[in-house]
Design a protein around this motif. Sequence first.
Motif, PDB file in Angstrom:
ATOM      1  N   ILE A 429       0.834  -1.205   0.000  1.00  0.00           N
ATOM      2  CA  ILE A 429       0.000   0.000   0.000  1.00  0.00           C
ATOM      3  C   ILE A 429       0.868   1.253   0.000  1.00  0.00           C
ATOM      4  N   PHE A 430       1.927   1.242   0.839  1.00  0.00           N
ATOM      5  CA  PHE A 430       2.785   2.425   0.906  1.00  0.00           C
ATOM      6  C   PHE A 430       3.649   2.561  -0.346  1.00  0.00           C
ATOM      7  N   PHE A 431       4.050   1.450  -0.951  1.00  0.00           N
ATOM      8  CA  PHE A 431       4.777   1.538  -2.219  1.00  0.00           C
ATOM      9  C   PHE A 431       3.925   2.240  -3.273  1.00  0.00           C
ATOM     10  N   LEU A 432       2.636   1.868  -3.334  1.00  0.00           N
ATOM     11  CA  LEU A 432       1.743   2.477  -4.333  1.00  0.00           C
ATOM     12  C   LEU A 432       1.483   3.943  -4.014  1.00  0.00           C
ATOM     13  N   ILE A 433       1.335   4.260  -2.719  1.00  0.00           N
ATOM     14  CA  ILE A 433       1.121   5.661  -2.347  1.00  0.00           C
ATOM     15  C   ILE A 433       2.345   6.505  -2.710  1.00  0.00           C
ATOM     16  N   ASP A 434       3.545   5.950  -2.496  1.00  0.00           N
ATOM     17  CA  ASP A 434       4.777   6.680  -2.793  1.00  0.00           C
ATOM     18  C   ASP A 434       5.105   6.709  -4.279  1.00  0.00           C
ATOM     19  N   ASP A 435       4.329   5.976  -5.095  1.00  0.00           N
ATOM     20  CA  ASP A 435       4.592   5.906  -6.539  1.00  0.00           C
ATOM     21  C   ASP A 435       6.031   5.434  -6.798  1.00  0.00           C
ATOM     22  N   ALA A 436       6.424   4.358  -6.100  1.00  0.00           N
ATOM     23  CA  ALA A 436       7.797   3.861  -6.199  1.00  0.00           C
ATOM     24  C   ALA A 436       8.099   3.256  -7.563  1.00  0.00           C
ATOM     25  N   PHE A 437       7.123   2.668  -8.211  1.00  0.00           N
ATOM     26  CA  PHE A 437       7.321   2.068  -9.532  1.00  0.00           C
ATOM     27  C   PHE A 437       5.967   2.004 -10.232  1.00  0.00           C
ATOM     28  N   ARG A 438       6.011   1.802 -11.528  1.00  0.00           N
ATOM     29  CA  ARG A 438       4.809   1.737 -12.345  1.00  0.00           C
ATOM     30  C   ARG A 438       4.901   0.548 -13.283  1.00  0.00           C
ATOM     31  N   THR A 439       3.769   0.092 -13.758  1.00  0.00           N
ATOM     32  CA  THR A 439       3.774  -0.992 -14.730  1.00  0.00           C
ATOM     33  C   THR A 439       4.473  -0.526 -15.998  1.00  0.00           C
TER      34      THR A 439
END
Length: 474
Positions: A429-439
Amino acid sequence: LAVLMLVIAGGIVSELIFRSVTRSWLTLPPELPANATLTQTVILLSKRLTSEIVAVGVFVLAAYLVTYYLVPDFYHPFIGAVGPLLIGLPRLAVAVTRFMMAPNNPAYRIVHATDRTARRMVFHMFWFVFLIGFSTFIIRFNAANGVPVGETRLGFWLNLGIHLYAAIVLWRYREASVMMMRGADPDVSPIEERIARAFPVFGVIVAIGTWWIVNIVISVGNFQLLAGSPHYKTMGILLFAPAMDTLIRGLVRHLAPPMTGEGPVAERAYASTKRSYIRIGRVIVFGLVLISIAGFWGMSPSSIASASVGERFAGNIIEFLMIMSIGYLVYEVVSLIINRKLAAEQTSAGYDPDTEDTGDGGGAGGSRLSTVLPLILGVSRASIVVVFLLLALGNIGVDTTPLLAGAGIVGLAIGFGAQKLVTDVVSGIFFLIDDAFRTGEYVEVDGTMGTVEKISIRSMQLRHHKGPVHTLPY
């Protein structure tokens, strides 16, 4: 007969005058304009149906006025039954059938049928509805003359003839009905093909089954239940399924918004959008059919509440199906909105997750929204399924409290016994909130390199440029 001919003549003359005065407004172009907008298409399709209904209304109104002012009161009950049942009702059915079949204007045809089939369906619809109106008229005529229902056998033979007529027409035109059910769109799923092939048999079973139900009701002397002709209405609305289904397909074909963007992603999104609109239309029609059939047989909420066990069970089943239909409708609407937004994001970024060639260094990757939307879609679908399934089960008498309590206990046990899984979910959840990577991006995680191919709630998949796929928990 002389009085009846006078009334009919008055209606015909009035209708001819109306048609001559409004000829310019009611005349449609032989072909749909190539550059017709959505609004213009709706107006052209609605104008034809409106013109027919208004013409029938003018005929009935003129016949009523002639009856009221020129015909003695003694004939009013007889004429009042003949006009609506033997003239107005069949012509109204023909107007609706012509609206969908367009036997003389193939460009306006909503259903998928040949010219010959369209003309024959209009012909048979008139006589089918005429027989239904005649059967109802005979019952009212006998009642007005002191003959109670069940004293004569004419009603039995008329009812049998109507059901046989429906079964024979369905079986004779079974290939045409399959063609209508399949529709003009070549994108037909295997289950849709099987349903289309099975419909003629289903129609024959419906025609025979409703006749059998009528005989059971009559055998117990419950003539009051048949007073509103619920069997004819039920049979008609079920046999109308090919027309309703192809009507949905035709409306989607005419009214669906145009494809946004270009490329394979936009094409797949457009096809998926059309299928979603069709499924949404089918769910709405299914709900309306359920409500209509329940109303035909007197299954209102008040009657169900005071009914016996059998009728209450039937009412609960109908309510269960209605709740599931609403749930599926919400499911499709949410999926449609999210998928359209996802396709728009991927199209604007020029990213195709199925055909993207990342090479040795990865591609440009998708946007942040296109990365998160698949997760939102999965969570939304699961939530909708759980909520509406619990509502439906609770409606039919299943106590859902133990289910909810059991789910809480299982969740607590999982929380204690699978702390690593909970850690993965929270980290994700925090990885997605931080926008750490994208498809679509090429990343390296602790020595493991590859393109981000898929993101779930607890892990990500990396595809190495040489082929291997690595699943890494967060």
